[in-house]
Motif scaffolding. Structure first.
Motif, PDB file in Angstrom:
ATOM      1  N   PHE A 105       0.837  -1.201   0.000  1.00  0.00           N
ATOM      2  CA  PHE A 105       0.000   0.000   0.000  1.00  0.00           C
ATOM      3  C   PHE A 105       0.870   1.247   0.000  1.00  0.00           C
ATOM      4  O   PHE A 105       0.655   2.175  -0.771  1.00  0.00           O
ATOM      5  CB  PHE A 105      -0.901  -0.018   1.232  1.00  0.00           C
ATOM      6  CG  PHE A 105      -1.822   1.164   1.307  1.00  0.00           C
ATOM      7  CD1 PHE A 105      -3.000   1.173   0.591  1.00  0.00           C
ATOM      8  CD2 PHE A 105      -1.516   2.254   2.092  1.00  0.00           C
ATOM      9  CE1 PHE A 105      -3.846   2.249   0.651  1.00  0.00           C
ATOM     10  CE2 PHE A 105      -2.355   3.342   2.158  1.00  0.00           C
ATOM     11  CZ  PHE A 105      -3.536   3.340   1.438  1.00  0.00           C
ATOM     12  N   VAL A 106       1.853   1.235   0.885  1.00  0.00           N
ATOM     13  CA  VAL A 106       2.737   2.385   1.003  1.00  0.00           C
ATOM     14  C   VAL A 106       3.449   2.655  -0.309  1.00  0.00           C
ATOM     15  O   VAL A 106       3.566   3.792  -0.760  1.00  0.00           O
ATOM     16  CB  VAL A 106       3.746   2.107   2.142  1.00  0.00           C
ATOM     17  CG1 VAL A 106       4.923   3.022   2.040  1.00  0.00           C
ATOM     18  CG2 VAL A 106       3.065   2.251   3.484  1.00  0.00           C
ATOM     19  N   GLN A 107       3.850   1.587  -0.980  1.00  0.00           N
ATOM     20  CA  GLN A 107       4.514   1.755  -2.271  1.00  0.00           C
ATOM     21  C   GLN A 107       3.574   2.349  -3.316  1.00  0.00           C
ATOM     22  O   GLN A 107       3.911   3.310  -3.996  1.00  0.00           O
ATOM     23  CB  GLN A 107       4.970   0.388  -2.790  1.00  0.00           C
ATOM     24  CG  GLN A 107       6.337   0.001  -2.323  1.00  0.00           C
ATOM     25  CD  GLN A 107       6.654  -1.440  -2.697  1.00  0.00           C
ATOM     26  OE1 GLN A 107       5.790  -2.297  -2.669  1.00  0.00           O
ATOM     27  NE2 GLN A 107       7.894  -1.690  -3.030  1.00  0.00           N
TER      28      GLN A 107
ATOM     29  N   LYS B  56       2.733   5.973  -2.715  1.00  0.00           N
ATOM     30  CA  LYS B  56       3.794   6.890  -3.069  1.00  0.00           C
ATOM     31  C   LYS B  56       3.805   7.117  -4.580  1.00  0.00           C
ATOM     32  O   LYS B  56       3.854   8.247  -5.039  1.00  0.00           O
ATOM     33  CB  LYS B  56       5.125   6.319  -2.605  1.00  0.00           C
ATOM     34  CG  LYS B  56       6.240   7.327  -2.632  1.00  0.00           C
ATOM     35  CD  LYS B  56       7.544   6.681  -2.283  1.00  0.00           C
ATOM     36  CE  LYS B  56       8.018   5.839  -3.419  1.00  0.00           C
ATOM     37  NZ  LYS B  56       9.105   4.942  -3.095  1.00  0.00           N
TER      38      LYS B  56
ATOM     39  N   PHE C 208       3.557   9.138 -10.586  1.00  0.00           N
ATOM     40  CA  PHE C 208       4.292   8.244 -11.472  1.00  0.00           C
ATOM     41  C   PHE C 208       3.341   7.276 -12.153  1.00  0.00           C
ATOM     42  O   PHE C 208       3.603   6.770 -13.210  1.00  0.00           O
ATOM     43  CB  PHE C 208       5.325   7.425 -10.695  1.00  0.00           C
ATOM     44  CG  PHE C 208       6.508   8.234 -10.287  1.00  0.00           C
ATOM     45  CD1 PHE C 208       7.011   9.209 -11.122  1.00  0.00           C
ATOM     46  CD2 PHE C 208       7.133   8.028  -9.070  1.00  0.00           C
ATOM     47  CE1 PHE C 208       8.100   9.958 -10.756  1.00  0.00           C
ATOM     48  CE2 PHE C 208       8.221   8.778  -8.698  1.00  0.00           C
ATOM     49  CZ  PHE C 208       8.711   9.756  -9.546  1.00  0.00           C
TER      50      PHE C 208
ATOM     51  N   GLN D 109      13.242   3.407 -23.823  1.00  0.00           N
ATOM     52  CA  GLN D 109      13.294   3.707 -22.382  1.00  0.00           C
ATOM     53  C   GLN D 109      12.133   3.053 -21.629  1.00  0.00           C
ATOM     54  O   GLN D 109      12.261   2.638 -20.497  1.00  0.00           O
ATOM     55  CB  GLN D 109      13.186   5.226 -22.175  1.00  0.00           C
ATOM     56  CG  GLN D 109      14.487   5.964 -22.255  1.00  0.00           C
ATOM     57  CD  GLN D 109      15.169   6.017 -20.913  1.00  0.00           C
ATOM     58  OE1 GLN D 109      14.546   6.350 -19.916  1.00  0.00           O
ATOM     59  NE2 GLN D 109      16.434   5.665 -20.868  1.00  0.00           N
TER      60      GLN D 109
ATOM     61  N   TYR E  43      10.493   0.352 -22.307  1.00  0.00           N
ATOM     62  CA  TYR E  43      10.281  -1.081 -22.482  1.00  0.00           C
ATOM     63  C   TYR E  43      10.297  -1.813 -21.139  1.00  0.00           C
ATOM     64  O   TYR E  43      11.184  -1.641 -20.323  1.00  0.00           O
ATOM     65  CB  TYR E  43      11.368  -1.659 -23.377  1.00  0.00           C
ATOM     66  CG  TYR E  43      11.217  -3.145 -23.581  1.00  0.00           C
ATOM     67  CD1 TYR E  43      10.176  -3.635 -24.349  1.00  0.00           C
ATOM     68  CD2 TYR E  43      12.076  -4.053 -22.963  1.00  0.00           C
ATOM     69  CE1 TYR E  43      10.015  -4.995 -24.517  1.00  0.00           C
ATOM     70  CE2 TYR E  43      11.918  -5.416 -23.125  1.00  0.00           C
ATOM     71  CZ  TYR E  43      10.881  -5.872 -23.906  1.00  0.00           C
ATOM     72  OH  TYR E  43      10.695  -7.213 -24.063  1.00  0.00           O
TER      73      TYR E  43
END
Lengths: 437, 506
Positions: free
Chosen positions: B86-88, B91, B97, B341, B343
């Motif tokens: 979850f934390v990942q 973020k 991102f 980049q 891929y």
């Protein structure tokens, strides 16, 4: 027929439990990161949330999996442009490099570290952990200052009780002038004239025409009055209030520290925790706090935080110079009538011989009467802590401060050798404060 | 009666002059309803899909993040690793991102799909066609899912698992439970049955069988056998025979490590065995998904693409919405080149969709090449049946082996690259030309073979009455070793579960 279910109102944070379990798991590493963060942080923003980086050791999720190297493998890739069967391509040198690691490494995150953000709550919890604060105090410190509503201009929308009459009427007047809304007097004048004309029993042709003309004008004016409102919704202005932390009182916090060579990394770290804690306590009470850093060796100067904690100086130790400096700053910039003055002093207890009496004098005659509170901590080695376990005994500086302590209620002093010793210094302050409030 | 008559009239009217299902980008439940019905009409009557009843749930982005962290399931027991996940995700999402998925769909009956409230109405249309019909059909019909997963029972089972584990935490302390779960998760990939076995006979059947065996022995008993000289070959083979006997009794070798430990570990308490059982059941439930990524996504993408086009042709979708859908569709299908980049492996959506669209083309307009490669289906007049057959009876590996056509290989410009750790060079072993097609296809199919993805590790021996040392064997394939650091950690967990020494041979 499908079922549509609206789940948006269901409680979120379903994984809060998971998050807590995760934090518990990485507690020791996170704690370390938090301590490091505190060291690198300004005192005033000690209580912000923090992004922490921790090693993945302990939170790895291992499985039996194939190693990324070794053996024979064949992979299929898209986008061939120039290769023919049988072409050889040189491998990039071992140890990664090349353009192989395009992702990941740029973002400062590799296999061995894991980055995530702590909330303010979580951060403070960890910071308080080894200070051994009573729970009540912890809660008080974490409490967010309540906002007060202050005037912040006008708005087009609002509740009727907030209507600003002057602003509204000004706009109404302006609009009425601009749109030439007929005035009451003009209409009355017309009506009088019409009345006078109508009273004439046999009007002449001119009078007749005049009357007709007047009637038309009157009708026109009245129509205009109906169309152009006296107060249009456009005119209405409301007082607008914005939540703002109210600076009801100001406080200045003096941090005094001996920065001679005898104060090492450990001593400074303890001192910093002490200052941070005092700052947190003050922040709870005052909306605006100035922090002044005064360092001293055999002479003293006001410095910024960076220099205060990280620069080292050589020289002897004359404590009174710092007190003199503080006195000067108070006189120049912080009149006691407007400011609450707090001071915290950290030292390793050494002083130039004969100077301690001077300190005593300065404190008793000048500083103590204007200070809300003066806290002194003497940072000891853990070894020394065992030797000096008697409060009444100590070096010269300690003994003379002891006299101040006996005289003044708002003076606190303590020897500390570990973070857990810091809190008791404040206990008295709060006992007293809470009585007064 | 009058009422039904009226609605009938209304319906025929709309049929004559189609009205847009919705306008503008914001959605409401009325529009969702109308659109669902229109999508369903095409999915069932045109494509002839066979689906579980649908339950579409609208959730917010926070809830989507929550769902992410518990491997997409609406109910899950609590464990720190989900918190880490979850934390990942949080973020990545907060920093922008990564966007969130538009939907999550669960293989259950009724089939639950989660749609995000942030989606525009166009996206909701796409998502419903994609998840509620595409994935749904695949879940219900693919043989792997039919064989391995119990769509009717999964939600109840998760509910049970969650409560059971919470109860264990209460009774035995969270730390003890966490330790077991950590160890179980480490073995999760090796906690599945890869090959179907006959179902365990019931107790009564067992007894019946035993009685029969005894009767047979009695009937066949002949004391003469004892006098045959080499009936008893001698004591030197005793230990070996014991081992044989033992292995037979324990059904060794065994590939389902979790199951084996759950049954035979000398160290575990009942509740700990139960937790292992839960974890291995969940692993088994997800096992088919691992093997059908390309097919599952390809199927869903093909279905949504067909349906939205059909909706548009009928004049039910506004042009703006259609453009938005196409934009999103082509985003999902992008396949960067190997030296790009961006891929990150072959995009399962792109490959799956391309192959399925190509099957349709082969059926409708075959070339000579197609006739040579796919004599069975080239020119077949019913591409719907061909596709449905593929969806039902293949997994990624076999699907690629069977249906990857030269056209697709040329389109993706696929080439295969051999990497031998002993050599200094990579060598291009085949490319998309006449000589290379078959080799590229074989190589690609192999990379989707789960048997080759996870290391082959089996329990080979244990003497429960002797030293109780658990012996595992790793059979290397192409000389690829197991990751050492992870291996040590997993063995550490294994020792805790087993209670005695564990060794692994290669």
């Amino acid at each position: 027929m499908p079922h549509f279910i609206d789940r948006r109102l269901n409680p979120k944070d379903k994984s809060l439990g998971n998050r807590q379990r995760f934090l518990k798991r990485v507690r020791s590493q996170v704690k370390e990161a938090v301590d490091k963060a505190i060291q690198g942080r300004n005192i005033a923003d000690a209580d912000k949330g923090e992004t922490v980086t921790i090693p993945t050791k302990g939170i790895a999720q291992p499985t039996f999996r194939h190693s990324t190297s070794g053996g024979y493998r064949e992979r299929v890739l898209p986008g061939n442009k120039e290769f023919q069967a049988g072409d050889k391509i040189e491998k990039p040198p071992a140890g990664g490099g090349g353009d192989g690691g395009k992702e990941g490494s740029d973002q400062g995150e590799d296999e061995d570290t894991f980055v995530f953000a702590l909330s303010r709550e979580e951060f403070l919890d960890l910071f308080f952990e080894d200070l051994e604060l009573p729970d009540l105090i912890k809660n008080n410190l974490k409490e967010v200052i309540s906002n007060k509503y202050r005037r912040a201009g006008y708005s087009m929308a609002g509740s009727p009780s907030n209507i600003n009459v002057i602003q509204t009427m000004q706009r109404s007047l302006g609009r009425r002038l601009a749109l030439r809304r007929p005035k009451e007097e003009g209409i009355q004048e017309l009506q009088h004239e019409i009345f006078a004309l109508e009273k004439i029993s046999e009007p002449t042709i001119e009078q007749w025409a005049r009357l007709k003309e007047l009637h038309e004008t009157l009708e026109e004016l009245q129509r205009k009055r109906r169309v152009i409102a006296y107060i249009d919704p456009l005119d209405v202005r409301y007082n607008y209030f914005q939540p703002k932390p109210e600076p009801n009182t100001n406080a200045v916090m003096f941090c005094l520290m001996d920065t001679s060579a005898s104060m090492g990394e450990r001593e400074k770290d303890l001192a910093k925790r002490f200052f941070v804690l005092l700052h947190l306590f003050l922040k709870r009470r005052y909306d605006r706090i100035d922090v002044i850093f005064i360092r001293h060796t055999h002479e003293s100067s006001e410095v910024d935080e960076e220099t205060f904690f990280y620069a080292t100086e050589s020289g002897g130790t004359v404590v009174s110079t710092a007190l003199v400096e503080m006195q000067e700053i108070v006189e120049k910039r912080y009149p006691p009538s407007e400011w609450n003055i707090y001071a915290a002093q950290a030292s390793d207890g050494e002083n130039f011989s004969g100077d301690s009496a001077k300190c005593n004098d300065l404190l008793q005659s000048v500083l103590m009467p204007i200070c809300q509170y003066f806290a002194y901590i003497e940072i000891l080695d853990e070894r020394e802590a065992d030797i000096f376990n008697d409060e009444t005994q100590g070096a010269e500086l300690w003994r003379s401060y002891r006299q101040v302590y006996d005289e003044w209620q708002n003076f606190a002093m303590k020897r500390i050798s570990s973070p857990a010793d810091i809190y008791p210094v404040f206990r008295e302050l709060f006992a007293k404060k809470d009585e007064r409030v | 009666m009058a009422k039904t008559a009226k609605t009938k009239i209304a319906k025929t009217k709309t049929a004559k002059k189609p009205k847009l299902l919705f306008e503008g980008s914001s959605w409401d439940f009325g529009a969702l309803d109308r659109t669902y019905d229109a999508v369903e009409e095409i999915a069932l009557n045109d494509l002839g899909l066979d689906v579980y009843p649908n339950q579409v749930e609208i959730i917010s982005s926070e809830q989507m993040l929550d769902a992410y962290s518990s491997i997409g399931m609406p109910l899950m027991y609590q464990h720190w690793s989900f918190g880490k996940h979850f934390v990942q995700e949080e973020k990545l999402y907060d920093k922008g991102f990564r966007g969130l998925a538009y939907e999550i769909v669960i293989n259950s009956n009724p089939c639950i799909s989660y749609n995000m409230e942030e989606n525009t109405m166009a996206m909701q249309t796409l998502v419903m066609a994609h998840a509620a019909f595409g994935h749904n059909h695949f879940f219900k019909n693919n043989y792997l899912f039919k064989q391995w997963t119990d769509a009717d029972g999964i939600l109840d089972y998760l509910e049970f698992a969650k409560k059971y584990i919470a109860k264990c935490e209460e009774r035995h302390g969270p730390d003890a439970v966490e330790e077991i779960l950590d160890a179980a998760h480490a073995l999760m990939d090796h906690g599945v049955y890869r090959y179907r076995r006959p179902p365990e006979p019931s107790l009564r059947e067992k007894k019946e069988r035993e009685r029969e065996r005894h009767a047979y022995e009695e009937r066949e008993f002949n004391d003469l056998w004892r006098t045959v000289p080499n009936a008893d070959k001698g004591p030197e083979d005793d230990t070996q025979r014991d081992a044989q006997e033992r292995k037979k009794r324990l059904h060794l070798p065994e590939e389902n490590l979790l199951h084996f430990i759950q049954i035979y570990s000398p160290a575990l308490k009942t509740w700990q065995r139960d937790i292992l059982h839960i974890v291995s059941n969940i692993a088994q439930y997800f096992y088919p998904q691992k093997q059908t990524k390309v097919m599952n996504e390809g199927c869903a993408t093909f279905v949504h693409f067909y349906i939205v086009n059909a909706l548009y042709d009928k004049g039910l979708l506004p042009e703006g919405a259609m453009l938005e859908i196409l934009h999103s569709h082509s985003n999902v299908l992008s396949q960067p080149d190997y030296n790009d980049q961006r891929y990150g492996g072959i995009n399962p959506y792109a490959l799956g969709f391309a192959m399925m669209a190509d099957i349709r083309r082969i059926c409708e307009n075959p070339t000579d090449e197609d006739r040579e490669w796919f004599p069975d289906i080239a020119g077949s007049d019913n591409w719907r049946c061909v596709l449905k057959d593929a969806w039902a009876n293949y997994r990624d590996e076999s699907f690629i082996q069977q249906f990857l056509s030269p056209t697709i290989m040329r389109k993706f410009r696929l080439f295969s690259l051999a990497d031998d750790s002993k050599e200094k060079f990579y060598s291009v072993s085949a490319i998309h030309n006449k000589r290379g097609y078959r080799q590229v296809r074989d190589a690609l199919a192999r990379t989707y073979d789960v048997a080759a993805l996870d290391p082959d590790i089996q329990v080979v021996d244990v003497d429960l009455l002797g030293d109780r040392q658990l012996r595992l064997k790793h059979t290397q394939r192409d000389g690829i070793p197991v990751d050492e650091r992870d291996k040590e950690m997993v063995l550490f967990h294994l020792k805790k579960l087993w209670g005695y020494d564990v060794i692994m041979e290669t």
